[in-house]
Design an enzyme around this catalytic site. Structure first.
Site, PDB file in Angstrom:
ATOM      1  N   TYR A 173      -8.794 -46.056 -45.947  1.00 61.24           N
ATOM      2  CA  TYR A 173      -9.480 -46.033 -47.235  1.00 61.24           C
ATOM      3  C   TYR A 173     -10.855 -45.386 -47.074  1.00 61.24           C
ATOM      4  O   TYR A 173     -11.437 -45.371 -45.999  1.00 61.24           O
ATOM      5  CB  TYR A 173      -9.637 -47.442 -47.825  1.00 61.24           C
ATOM      6  N   SER A 191     -20.304 -56.575 -38.905  1.00 63.78           N
ATOM      7  CA  SER A 191     -19.101 -55.772 -38.677  1.00 63.78           C
ATOM      8  C   SER A 191     -18.509 -55.231 -39.969  1.00 63.78           C
ATOM      9  O   SER A 191     -17.534 -54.481 -39.932  1.00 63.78           O
ATOM     10  CB  SER A 191     -18.052 -56.606 -37.927  1.00 63.78           C
ATOM     11  N   GLY A 192     -19.069 -55.605 -41.125  1.00 65.15           N
ATOM     12  CA  GLY A 192     -18.639 -54.969 -42.367  1.00 65.15           C
ATOM     13  C   GLY A 192     -17.976 -55.859 -43.383  1.00 65.15           C
ATOM     14  O   GLY A 192     -17.336 -55.354 -44.314  1.00 65.15           O
ATOM     15  N   HIS A 221     -18.020 -58.000 -52.847  1.00 67.22           N
ATOM     16  CA  HIS A 221     -18.355 -56.784 -53.604  1.00 67.22           C
ATOM     17  C   HIS A 221     -17.420 -56.569 -54.784  1.00 67.22           C
ATOM     18  O   HIS A 221     -16.385 -57.248 -54.924  1.00 67.22           O
ATOM     19  CB  HIS A 221     -18.319 -55.564 -52.680  1.00 67.22           C
ATOM     20  N   CYS A 252     -12.824 -58.153 -46.826  1.00 71.50           N
ATOM     21  CA  CYS A 252     -13.911 -58.475 -47.746  1.00 71.50           C
ATOM     22  C   CYS A 252     -13.407 -59.385 -48.864  1.00 71.50           C
ATOM     23  O   CYS A 252     -12.206 -59.555 -49.063  1.00 71.50           O
ATOM     24  CB  CYS A 252     -14.481 -57.202 -48.363  1.00 71.50           C
TER      25      CYS A 252
END
Length: 419
Positions: free
Chosen positions: A308, A321-322, A326, A344
Site C-alpha cells: 500500500y 514502528s508505525g 488515523h 493501525c
C-alpha cells in the site's frame, strides 16, 4: 585558679582540620565563645600539590576534623553552594569527625564546626574551601525528556546519559541525584532501560493537573575514578485531564474516557490476521495531520497483495514502528465489523478528526482482545505501563530487592514540593 572565658574559647576551638589528607589548625581569635568567623581556604587548608591563593582541593580525598587538647567536637556540617550536605560520622568521644560521602568536584564548601571545652563552654568555627575538577575524567551529562509543556497522565519522564553506567553502586549514585518533584506528590521510581537511559513513572497514572519538576543534583559528584557528574537542564511539565482511549479489537469499537466518564464510542478496524494490533497500553507520542504511509516501511514488498501507498490524515502515533490511530475512509464498510488494517486503528474521517483534536501526547491508548503481540515495554514508544509496579521497582538501583516504600535516605523524594 579559674580559667578565663577567653582561655576556654581557645581550648574549645583548638582543632585540626584535615581536608583531602592535609592538616590545618583553625581557631578564632575572638574572646566570644560563640564567635563564628570565616577563614579563607587558601590560608587554612593545605592541598596535595602547590599551595596558595586560588588553589583547589582534590575532592577524591576525605574531609576530616579532629579535636586537640581538652576540647571535643559536638557537631560538624559541611554543605556546598547548591545546598548539598556532606554526610559524616562523629566519634562518640567527640575527638574526630570525617566525611562518609564523596565531596563534589568544582564546588564551594562551607564547614561549620561546633565544640566545647572540658567545662562545657561552647565554641564555633567556620571554614570555606573550593574543590577542583579532575582534568583526566569524563563528565556525565543528563538530558531530561520530554520537552517542557503539557502532557497526558501516561507520560513517563526520561533521562538520557552521554556515557554508559553499568555498575549497580554507580547507578545508585546517579539515580539518587535525579530528582522528580510533583504537586501533588506521588510515589514513583526510575527504571534503568539500559546503561544510558532511565525512565521515571508513578505507581499509577499521574493525577490530573499535576505539575512535575525534574532536576539533577549530579553536577560535580564522583561516580567513579574516571566519571564525574555533569550538567542537566531542569524540566517542568504539566499534566492535563485523564484521557484514555480503549479499543476492543474483538468488538471493533473504541471507547474514549475523560476523567473516568465516557465521552465517545467509535467504530474502528484494527489489524487483520498476520498484522494484528499490539495488545496493551501505549502512550501517544505525537500527532501528524498528514502522513504518507507505505507498506515498504514495515517490511511489505512493493507490488505484493498487501502492498500500500496511501495519504493518511489525522494520524495519532503510538509506536515508533508505525502504529497510528488515523482516518481510514477506504475501510468504512469494515469499521465496527471486522479487522482489515495492517496494524493501525482506523476510523472514518470525522471521527478521526475528533480524536485528533481530543487526544494529546502523553494520553493513553489501550488495546484489548487482539491476537497481536504485547506492546513492548521499551524501545518502540512508551510501553512502560505494561510493566507491573513490583517488576518496575526491580529496574531501580535504589529500590530493587527492597520492601515497598522509600529507603530512609530517599524519603524526601516523596515529599510535596511547592512549584
Amino acid at each position: 585558679m579559674s580559667t578565663s572565658p577567653r582561655t576556654r574559647t581557645v581550648v574549645s576551638c583548638t582543632l585540626l582540620v584535615a581536608a583531602l589528607g592535609a592538616g590545618v589548625t583553625a581557631c578564632g581569635s575572638d574572646g566570644n565563645p560563640l564567635a563564628d568567623k570565616p577563614y579563607d581556604a587558601a590560608d587554612q587548608i593545605s592541598f596535595t600539590g602547590p599551595t596558595g591563593a586560588g588553589k583547589k582541593a582534590d575532592p577524591d580525598k576525605p574531609l576530616e576534623v579532629a579535636a586537640q587538647g581538652d576540647g571535643r567536637i559536638t557537631d560538624v556540617t559541611a554543605v556546598d553552594a547548591t545546598g548539598r550536605y556532606v554526610a559524616g560520622e562523629l566519634a562518640a568521644d567527640g575527638s574526630r569527625w570525617h566525611s562518609t560521602s564523596p565531596l563534589a568536584a568544582n564546588a564551594h564548601y562551607t564547614v561549620r564546626i561546633s565544640t566545647e571545652d572540658e567545662d562545657g563552654a561552647p565554641g564555633r568555627k567556620t571554614l570555606v574551601f573550593d574543590t577542583s575538577m579532575p582534568t583526566t575524567t569524563k563528565r556525565l551529562d543528563v538530558t531530561f525528556g520530554p520537552d517542557a509543556g503539557a502532557y497526558g497522565v501516561g507520560q513517563p519522564i526520561t533521562a538520557k546519559l552521554n556515557h554508559a553506567v553499568k555498575d549497580k553502586a554507580q547507578r545508585a549514585i546517579v539515580e539518587r541525584a535525579l530528582r522528580v518533584d510533583s504537586m501533588p506528590a506521588v510515589q514513583g521510581s526510575w527504571y534503568w532501560v539500559d546503561d544510558k537511559e532511565l525512565h521515571y513513572r508513578p505507581k499509577e497514572y499521574w493525577p490530573v493537573h499535576t505539575t512535575v519538576q525534574v532536576h539533577s543534583n549530579l553536577d560535580g559528584i564522583r561516580i567513579n575514578d574516571r566519571l564525574w557528574g555533569g550538567s542537566a537542564k531542569p524540566l517542568k511539565i504539566t499534566i492535563g485531564d485523564r484521557i484514555e482511549a480503549v479499543t476492543d479489537a474483538s468488538s471493533h469499537h473504541m471507547t474514549v474516557y475523560k476523567n473516568g466518564a465516557v465521552i465517545n464510542e467509535i467504530p474502528v478496524t484494527t489489524g487483520k490476521p498476520g498484522y494484528e494490533t499490539r495488545n496493551g497500553v501505549k502512550v501517544v507520542l505525537e500527532k501528524q495531520s498528514f502522513v504518507r504511509m507505505r507498506g515498504t516501511t514495515v517490511g511489505i514488498a512493493e507490488g505484493s497483495s498487501d502492498s500500500y501507498d496511501l495519504p493518511v490524515y489525522y494520524a495519532t502515533r503510538v509506536t515508533w514502528s508505525g502504529e497510528y490511530v488515523h482516518a481510514a475512509p477506504w475501510s468504512v464498510g469494515s469499521q465496527g465489523y471486522e479487522n482489515v488494517s495492517h496494524g493501525c486503528t482506523g476510523m472514518n474521517t470525522s471521527n478521526a478528526e475528533w480524536f485528533f483534536d481530543t487526544i494529546h501526547p502523553g494520553d493513553i491508548v489501550k488495546v484489548v482482545n487482539s491476537n497481536g503481540d504485547p506492546m513492548e515495554p521499551f524501545g518502540n514508544g512508551f510501553g512502560d505501563w505494561n510493566v507491573d509496579w513490583k517488576k518496575w521497582r526491580t529496574g531501580s538501583a535504589l529500590t530493587n530487592g527492597k520492601p515497598e516504600g522509600p529507603a530512609p535516605e530517599d524519603a524526601l523524594r516523596l515529599q510535596p514540593t511547592t512549584v
